[in-house]
Design an enzyme around this catalytic site. Structure first.
Site, short mmCIF file in Angstrom:
data_model
loop_
_atom_site.label_atom_id
_atom_site.label_comp_id
_atom_site.label_asym_id
_atom_site.label_seq_id
_atom_site.Cartn_x
_atom_site.Cartn_y
_atom_site.Cartn_z
N ARG A 114 4.11 -18.46 -5.71
CA ARG A 114 3.95 -17.30 -6.72
C ARG A 114 5.18 -16.18 -6.51
NH1 ARG A 114 -2.27 -16.41 -5.57
NH2 ARG A 114 -3.01 -18.30 -6.57
N LEU B 291 3.53 -4.46 -12.24
CA LEU B 291 3.02 -4.92 -11.08
C LEU B 291 3.43 -6.42 -10.70
CD1 LEU B 291 0.75 -4.65 -9.08
CD2 LEU B 291 -0.80 -5.57 -10.66
N PHE C 258 0.86 -1.25 -0.06
CA PHE C 258 -0.01 0.04 -0.08
C PHE C 258 0.95 1.24 0.09
CE2 PHE C 258 -2.76 3.37 1.83
CZ PHE C 258 -3.96 3.16 1.30
N ASP C 259 2.14 0.99 0.48
CA ASP C 259 2.96 2.44 0.70
C ASP C 259 3.73 2.70 -0.47
OD1 ASP C 259 2.45 2.70 3.64
OD2 ASP C 259 3.29 0.61 3.75
N CYS D 231 3.89 -9.09 -1.69
CA CYS D 231 3.16 -10.08 -1.28
C CYS D 231 2.01 -9.86 0.01
CB CYS D 231 4.26 -11.39 -0.91
SG CYS D 231 3.14 -12.70 -0.45
N HIS E 269 -9.09 -6.86 4.14
CA HIS E 269 -7.90 -5.88 4.06
C HIS E 269 -7.06 -6.15 3.01
CE1 HIS E 269 -5.19 -2.96 5.69
NE2 HIS E 269 -3.98 -3.98 5.35
N ILE F 40 -0.89 -11.28 1.65
CA ILE F 40 -1.64 -12.57 1.96
C ILE F 40 -2.86 -12.71 2.66
CG2 ILE F 40 -1.21 -14.82 3.41
CD1 ILE F 40 1.74 -14.53 3.06
N ASP G 13 -8.01 -12.43 7.89
CA ASP G 13 -9.59 -13.00 8.35
C ASP G 13 -10.62 -11.91 8.03
OD1 ASP G 13 -8.64 -14.90 9.68
OD2 ASP G 13 -8.30 -14.02 11.70
N THR G 14 -10.02 -10.73 7.33
CA THR G 14 -10.98 -9.64 6.83
C THR G 14 -10.53 -9.45 5.24
OG1 THR G 14 -9.37 -7.88 7.30
CG2 THR G 14 -10.79 -8.47 9.20
#
Length: 140
Positions: A115, A100, A44-45, A67, A75, A69, A72-73
């Site tokens: 991957r 990308l 994100f940064d 990467c 995000h 991963i 639980d949300t």
């Protein structure tokens, strides 16, 4: 020779390290130079570091390595979708390729390990795009 800048996420560093090494090896194989590497906390940064590299005259393209991963949300989806959108926007804004090399979202750690070649693929895409854009610019 194509000059590349790498922007590498520190998050999941054990995986991004392997991605980075494969990407470096492939750049060398293709005859490209990795002239600058920037570490950022996470995928994100990346956009600010990408933008800073794209402003440099000695950078032909930027390769992102990250990467994300699944947790639980949702995000991971938000992170990758926003990073990918901004990466594409920056490529268009500066008229330089930004490849990308971020794996995810929605993958497990085992899938992420499978991957690690995403960085290599991003180098391949960046080098091809630099050459193809130059061909277009130089054509009549």
């Amino acid at each position: 020779m194509v000059n590349l800048g790498f922007v590498i996420a520190e998050f999941n560093r054990d995986l991004t390290y392997m991605m980075e090494k494969l990407a470096e090896e492939h750049a060398q194989f293709l005859g490209a130079n990795v002239v600058c590497k920037v570490m950022v906390p996470g995928s994100f940064d990346m956009p600010l570091a990408i933008k800073t590299l794209l402003k440099k005259d000695n950078i032909d393209a930027v390769v992102t390595i990250g990467c994300v991963i699944e947790g639980d949300t949702e995000h991971d989806e938000i992170v990758v979708q926003n990073a990918a959108r901004k990466i594409a926007d920056l490529s268009l804004e500066f008229e330089k390729p930004v490849a990308l090399g971020i794996s995810g979202p929605g993958m497990t750690r085992m899938q992420a390990e499978d991957r690690i070649d995403y960085g290599k693929s991003a180098v391949e895409a960046a080098v091809k795009m630099v050459k193809r854009i130059n061909d277009i610019k130089n054509s009549n």
